[in-house]
Design a protein around this motif. Structure first.
Motif, mmCIF file in Angstrom:
data_model
loop_
_atom_site.group_PDB
_atom_site.id
_atom_site.type_symbol
_atom_site.label_atom_id
_atom_site.label_comp_id
_atom_site.label_asym_id
_atom_site.label_seq_id
_atom_site.Cartn_x
_atom_site.Cartn_y
_atom_site.Cartn_z
ATOM 1 N N ASP A 156 1.397 -11.300 3.738
ATOM 2 C CA ASP A 156 1.520 -9.951 3.697
ATOM 3 C C ASP A 156 2.809 -9.310 4.538
ATOM 4 O O ASP A 156 2.771 -9.698 5.605
ATOM 5 N N TYR A 157 3.696 -8.760 3.848
ATOM 6 C CA TYR A 157 4.898 -8.114 4.762
ATOM 7 C C TYR A 157 5.192 -6.726 4.835
ATOM 8 O O TYR A 157 4.661 -6.119 3.551
ATOM 9 N N ARG A 158 5.690 -6.007 5.450
ATOM 10 C CA ARG A 158 6.095 -4.702 5.372
ATOM 11 C C ARG A 158 7.494 -4.597 5.554
ATOM 12 O O ARG A 158 8.171 -5.403 6.814
ATOM 13 N N VAL A 160 10.579 -1.808 6.152
ATOM 14 C CA VAL A 160 11.113 -0.750 6.539
ATOM 15 C C VAL A 160 12.718 -0.179 6.184
ATOM 16 O O VAL A 160 13.256 -1.139 6.639
ATOM 17 N N ARG A 172 2.573 -9.355 8.393
ATOM 18 C CA ARG A 172 1.225 -8.701 9.109
ATOM 19 C C ARG A 172 0.168 -9.697 8.759
ATOM 20 O O ARG A 172 -0.381 -10.329 7.740
ATOM 21 N N ASN A 240 -3.426 -4.802 8.213
ATOM 22 C CA ASN A 240 -2.992 -3.676 9.054
ATOM 23 C C ASN A 240 -3.071 -3.937 10.529
ATOM 24 O O ASN A 240 -3.940 -4.331 11.024
ATOM 25 N N GLY A 275 8.251 2.600 3.837
ATOM 26 C CA GLY A 275 7.661 1.212 4.304
ATOM 27 C C GLY A 275 7.039 0.631 3.091
ATOM 28 O O GLY A 275 5.866 1.293 2.818
ATOM 29 N N ASP A 277 5.062 -2.158 1.495
ATOM 30 C CA ASP A 277 4.235 -3.535 1.642
ATOM 31 C C ASP A 277 3.964 -4.365 0.439
ATOM 32 O O ASP A 277 3.598 -3.892 -0.651
ATOM 33 N N ASN A 296 4.796 3.323 1.727
ATOM 34 C CA ASN A 296 4.495 4.325 2.502
ATOM 35 C C ASN A 296 5.646 5.334 3.043
ATOM 36 O O ASN A 296 6.508 4.675 3.560
ATOM 37 N N PRO A 299 6.011 5.309 7.423
ATOM 38 C CA PRO A 299 5.527 4.314 8.194
ATOM 39 C C PRO A 299 5.247 4.466 9.662
ATOM 40 O O PRO A 299 6.216 4.697 10.337
ATOM 41 N N TYR A 304 4.072 -2.309 15.771
ATOM 42 C CA TYR A 304 5.415 -3.111 15.583
ATOM 43 C C TYR A 304 6.208 -3.177 16.761
ATOM 44 O O TYR A 304 6.722 -4.353 17.278
#
Length: 333
Positions: A156-158, A160, A172, A240, A275, A277, A296, A299, A304
């Motif tokens: 799982d990555y975010r 930005v 994440r 999250n 953001g 995801d 998002n 974000p 972070y």
């Protein structure tokens, strides 16, 4: 004081802007720029994105529709509603239809999540009929709709994005504890919470979260179980950071393919700040298999920034760019 507020107050004088913050909680503020332009902020929400684009990004079902329309790989799923909303919409997509969709079209396990909540609230991985109805009913008590979607394996990555630039990227990791051979899960979890608070993160672990108890039961564990040394036990399925997850910074290592993906998604959704995801095998390698979880429009980077000084600097740089963008545009407030 909230992180965003403190950063804005720190950066504003550098560009000659004046910031007025509400004196009680410091969650909202008003910015007057040197050239006379004005802008407002509320916690992590700034009017950098247009209202319509921000609203579409907020609604997971609508954003998925448009992302799919633009040719991106998105999670496979459908929305379902409370009986009251079904009657209003003349729709048959009620809680029972959601179970039928999960069982016959997707196959368990599936992800069930609210249609319009943030920070991973009530997002759950369910394995059977009983769990499905437990989660769906909990969601419908607080919001009129939910999504049932396929469960995807991967990291799982975010990512930005601000305009044409990727500002921060992190993996994440769901809430977990590392055993030491003598402490109980509850003790390890309490220490983790204290560590989070010491690093500037607010109290974020809900020890009464039904998802934690169910995750432990599935692993035949309890809060008083002692975990062997160096064994990791996961307590939630959603990753999250606001639910107690951990972030691993990969900003310097993201592959250009994923950078391009995130920038293009942001543009196509009519956003300037986003953001993204995603689930992917490895974001540092050429893009092959990925799926977008959601976009998002506001974000939050508080958790972070708690990773370290380098992350704080990235967040400050991001908000400097946001303020400059707001200064150079006439924003209607």
């Amino acid at each position: 004081m909230p992180l965003v507020t403190s950063i804005i107050q720190k950066i504003a004088p550098q560009i000659g802007a004046i910031v007025v913050v509400d004196p009680e909680y410091a969650f909202v503020g008003h910015i007057t720029f040197k050239n006379g332009n004005k802008a407002c902020f509320s916690n992590s929400k700034l009017n950098i994105n247009g209202f319509g684009s921000a609203e579409i990004a907020k609604d997971k079902a609508y954003s998925n529709f448009f992302l799919k329309h633009f040719g991106y790989k998105v999670t496979e799923g459908k929305t379902f509603f409370s009986n009251k909303l079904c009657a209003k919409l003349s729709s048959e997509r009620n809680i029972d239809a959601g179970f039928k969709f999960a069982k016959e079209e997707l196959g368990f396990p599936v992800i069930v999540k609210p249609i319009n909540l943030s920070q991973g609230k009530f997002v759950a991985k369910v394995y059977n009929k009983t769990e499905y109805y437990q989660v769906a009913k909990k969601i419908l008590r607080i919001t009129p709709g939910f999504i049932v979607e396929r469960f995807y394996l991967g990291n799982d990555y975010r990512i930005v994005v601000i305009d044409d630039e990727v500002s921060a990227v992190y993996q994440r990791i769901p809430l977990c504890v590392l055993g030491d051979g003598k402490s109980t899960i509850l003790e390890l979890l309490q220490r983790k919470e204290q560590c989070c608070i010491a690093n500037g993160r607010k109290k974020i672990i809900d020890f009464n979260d039904f998802r934690i108890k169910r995750k432990l039961q599935r692993q035949k564990l309890k809060f008083d179980s002692v975990i062997p040394e160096n064994k990791t036990v996961y307590l939630l399925d959603n990753a999250n950071l606001s639910s107690g997850g951990d972030g691993v910074d990969v900003t310097e290592n993201i592959h250009p393919d994923f950078k391009k993906l995130a920038i293009n998604v942001t543009k196509d959704m009519g956003l300037r700040l986003a953001g993204l995801d995603i689930i992917a095998d490895d974001i540092t390698m050429p893009m092959n298999n990925y799926v977008i979880i959601e976009v998002n429009g506001s974000p939050s980077l508080t958790h972070y920034a708690a990773i370290g000084e380098a992350q704080v600097k990235r967040v400050e740089d991001l908000y400097f760019k946001i303020l400059k963008a707001l200064e150079n545009e006439q924003i209607c407030i």
